[in-house]
Design an enzyme around this catalytic site. Structure first.
Site, PDB file in Angstrom:
ATOM      1  N   CYS A   1     -10.732  -3.340  -4.058  1.00 21.96           N
ATOM      2  CA  CYS A   1      -9.856  -4.542  -4.609  1.00 21.96           C
ATOM      3  C   CYS A   1     -10.476  -5.590  -4.976  1.00 21.96           C
ATOM      4  CB  CYS A   1      -8.889  -4.697  -3.502  1.00 21.96           C
ATOM      5  SG  CYS A   1      -7.708  -3.279  -3.225  1.00 21.96           S
TER       6      CYS A   1
ATOM      7  N   GLU B   1       0.230   5.310   0.794  1.00 28.88           N
ATOM      8  CA  GLU B   1      -0.328   6.244   1.152  1.00 28.88           C
ATOM      9  C   GLU B   1       0.034   7.674   0.788  1.00 28.88           C
ATOM     10  OE1 GLU B   1      -1.257   5.570   5.661  1.00 28.88           O
ATOM     11  OE2 GLU B   1      -2.334   3.620   4.989  1.00 28.88           O
TER      12      GLU B   1
ATOM     13  N   ASN C   1       0.733  -1.193   0.059  1.00 31.86           N
ATOM     14  CA  ASN C   1       0.049   0.031   0.022  1.00 31.86           C
ATOM     15  C   ASN C   1       0.948   1.346  -0.005  1.00 31.86           C
ATOM     16  OD1 ASN C   1       0.822  -0.707   2.651  1.00 31.86           O
ATOM     17  ND2 ASN C   1      -1.072   0.372   3.475  1.00 31.86           N
TER      18      ASN C   1
ATOM     19  N   CYS D   1      -4.081   0.761  -2.500  1.00 33.72           N
ATOM     20  CA  CYS D   1      -3.997  -0.608  -1.625  1.00 33.72           C
ATOM     21  C   CYS D   1      -3.026  -1.482  -2.277  1.00 33.72           C
ATOM     22  CB  CYS D   1      -5.376  -1.574  -1.714  1.00 33.72           C
ATOM     23  SG  CYS D   1      -6.589  -0.656  -0.923  1.00 33.72           S
TER      24      CYS D   1
ATOM     25  N   GLU E   1      -2.909  -4.720  -2.994  1.00 34.39           N
ATOM     26  CA  GLU E   1      -3.536  -5.423  -4.294  1.00 34.39           C
ATOM     27  C   GLU E   1      -3.410  -4.925  -5.415  1.00 34.39           C
ATOM     28  OE1 GLU E   1      -4.694  -4.800  -1.300  1.00 34.39           O
ATOM     29  OE2 GLU E   1      -6.494  -6.275  -0.694  1.00 34.39           O
TER      30      GLU E   1
ATOM     31  N   CYS F   1     -10.313  -4.967   0.448  1.00 33.64           N
ATOM     32  CA  CYS F   1     -11.342  -4.119   0.566  1.00 33.64           C
ATOM     33  C   CYS F   1     -12.183  -4.399  -0.711  1.00 33.64           C
ATOM     34  CB  CYS F   1     -10.876  -2.692   0.501  1.00 33.64           C
ATOM     35  SG  CYS F   1     -10.264  -2.186  -0.998  1.00 33.64           S
TER      36      CYS F   1
HETATM   37  N1  THU Z   1      -5.411  -1.590   2.271  1.00 37.77           N
HETATM   38  C1  THU Z   1      -4.704  -2.353   1.544  1.00 37.77           C
HETATM   39  O1  THU Z   1      -3.669  -2.191   1.185  1.00 37.77           O
HETATM   40  N2  THU Z   1      -5.748  -3.321   0.917  1.00 37.77           N
HETATM   41  C2  THU Z   1      -6.866  -3.593   1.620  1.00 37.77           C
HETATM   42  O2  THU Z   1      -7.356  -4.637   0.714  1.00 37.77           O
HETATM   43  C3  THU Z   1      -7.443  -2.714   2.397  1.00 37.77           C
HETATM   44  C4  THU Z   1      -6.730  -1.596   2.981  1.00 37.77           C
HETATM   45  C5  THU Z   1      -4.690  -0.235   2.969  1.00 37.77           C
HETATM   46  C6  THU Z   1      -5.060   0.788   2.389  1.00 37.77           C
HETATM   47  C7  THU Z   1      -4.599   1.998   3.488  1.00 37.77           C
HETATM   48  O3  THU Z   1      -3.199   2.221   3.270  1.00 37.77           O
HETATM   49  C8  THU Z   1      -4.533   0.928   4.604  1.00 37.77           C
HETATM   50  O4  THU Z   1      -4.566  -0.323   4.350  1.00 37.77           O
HETATM   51  C9  THU Z   1      -5.588   1.240   5.704  1.00 37.77           C
HETATM   52  O5  THU Z   1      -6.814   1.229   5.022  1.00 37.77           O
END
Ligand code: THU
Length: 129
Positions: free
Chosen positions: A90, A47, A45, A56, A58, A87
């Protein structure tokens, strides 16, 4: 996928998690995507101070693979602590490339805590244009 393939993919996801850039949530996620011809792509991920721009793990891995010319995928492993499933965004992003892609989720700190599904179980009746 054999059990060995699954374990190898999970370990790639755990390693990819070390690159996660998550200074806001501090929730580190790694992903490892296996193409149908056996090439792995990893992601983490990423940010942003403008929170809505966060990407994310994925989707990072899928974009890396697609941008290198790969569109056929067998499985994706996702590593987080605590254990987490993909999520909704994704799930939709994964199912774009096949209803039968295997999704393997693992607790990065306790890889014995692992569970897998076919993506169509995680996003039934998914949207198709
Ligand atoms: N996140 C992912 O990388 N994959 C997911 O399927 C759910 C959330 C990340 C996004 C963000 O950087 C952190 O997790 C918190 O939501």
């Amino acid at each position: 996928m054999t059990e060995i393939d699954r374990i190898n993919l999970v370990h790639l996801a755990i390693a990819a998690r070390k690159s996660a850039y998550a200074p806001y949530s501090r929730f580190l996620v790694g992903a490892a995507l296996m193409t149908s011809d056996g090439i792995p792509f990893t992601g983490c991920n990423v940010e942003n101070t403008s929170y809505g721009l966060c990407i994310c793990a994925e989707r990072t891995a899928i974009c890396k693979a697609v941008s290198e010319g790969h569109r056929a995928f067998e499985a994706i492993a996702i590593a987080a602590t605590p254990f987490a499933t993909p999520c909704g965004a994704c799930r939709q992003f994964i199912v774009e490339f096949g209803q039968q892609i295997e999704v393997i989720c693992v607790d990065a700190d306790d890889p014995s805590n692992m569970k897998s599904w076919k993506i169509d179980e995680l996003i039934p009746e998914n949207f198709k244009f």
